[in-house]
Design a protein around this motif. Sequence first.
Motif, short mmCIF file in Angstrom:
data_model
loop_
_atom_site.label_atom_id
_atom_site.label_comp_id
_atom_site.label_asym_id
_atom_site.label_seq_id
_atom_site.Cartn_x
_atom_site.Cartn_y
_atom_site.Cartn_z
N THR A 13 0.82 -1.23 -0.05
CA THR A 13 0.07 0.18 0.16
C THR A 13 1.08 1.30 -0.13
O THR A 13 2.14 1.08 0.23
N THR A 14 0.33 2.32 -0.44
CA THR A 14 1.13 3.89 -0.46
C THR A 14 0.72 4.12 1.17
O THR A 14 -0.52 4.64 1.36
N ASP A 15 1.59 4.03 1.85
CA ASP A 15 1.27 4.49 3.29
C ASP A 15 2.52 5.19 4.03
O ASP A 15 3.73 5.16 3.55
N GLN A 16 2.17 5.38 5.17
CA GLN A 16 3.30 6.08 6.26
C GLN A 16 2.84 5.46 7.55
O GLN A 16 1.57 5.55 7.92
N PRO A 17 3.77 4.86 8.48
CA PRO A 17 3.33 4.60 9.83
C PRO A 17 2.72 5.73 10.56
O PRO A 17 3.00 6.91 10.57
N ALA A 18 1.71 5.30 11.45
CA ALA A 18 0.90 6.01 12.27
C ALA A 18 1.91 6.84 13.24
O ALA A 18 1.82 7.97 13.26
N LYS A 19 2.97 6.41 13.59
CA LYS A 19 3.88 7.04 14.62
C LYS A 19 4.58 7.94 14.04
O LYS A 19 5.19 8.88 14.80
N SER A 20 4.71 8.07 12.71
CA SER A 20 5.46 8.94 12.01
C SER A 20 4.60 10.23 11.40
O SER A 20 5.13 11.27 11.01
N LEU A 21 3.45 10.33 11.72
CA LEU A 21 2.53 11.44 11.00
C LEU A 21 2.87 12.76 11.85
O LEU A 21 3.23 12.71 12.86
N PRO A 22 2.80 13.65 11.08
CA PRO A 22 3.32 15.10 11.73
C PRO A 22 2.25 15.72 12.58
O PRO A 22 1.21 15.18 12.67
#
Length: 265
Positions: A13-22
Amino acid sequence: SPWSTGRHHLYPTTDQPAKSLPLDMGSASIQLATNVILPSMAYAFDVDVERLYFKDMFLAKYEAPVEGKTGGQAGLGRHTDGSEYSFNMLLSDPVDFKGGGTWVDGVGIVRPNCGEVLMHRGSLLHEGCVVTSGTRYVLVGFVQCDDDDAAARRLKNSKVTKSELFLKTVENFPMGMVVEVDEGDSMKCAIIDHVSENGEASKAGIRQGDCARGILLPTTGSATDNDGGEDLLGFDGKSFDEVMEILVSRKGFGPVQIVIERWSE
């Protein structure tokens, strides 16, 4: 770009880890999932909430194809998840996109409103329906139950009396395996939770239930690059995200040598 397509090998998936969200969005989403979604999931599936923990949680982006633009992902094919339970929460206003939703086997297409959550067992066949216009953002979580992970139970089973180490060479990506890190265990051992039939991991002789202890890398700082030296980059004690980052970092560098530990009674 913070967006990645290499964190999930079987169905990327095109994603980013929740903990890395700004902007504190990561901590807010984790708090929401812990305080609201996990208790709801425990009630829905009749398990103790204390037994549930997150294997992975991330923000996924689905966007309609745009002429002249490459790299977007509009949907995700039919699949099952390598988790006991899964959820997704729509974060976009439904007026901002067309299409989308989740097809669920035996149910059909489910299209929640913004802020609503779809929960299901990870083994249930489902699909991320194609977005035909606009962009759809979804918070996705994979949840494990500490008593229901057969691989983790094998580690703790007192009947296990011996183990052997093997060096397995996975020739290409995608590897065709799902890695589970039992973060409820102080060891944080990386267990092979699923191996795709005829996939690269299967061809290498890796089995479900094996423990991946790390990968071998060429020795750095040697006087010569041809001395044949190798260092072990270990997985023990690392989180799921850390293990996946190590594996993904080897993409494009040829075969990956994985040190496997296998138990027997």
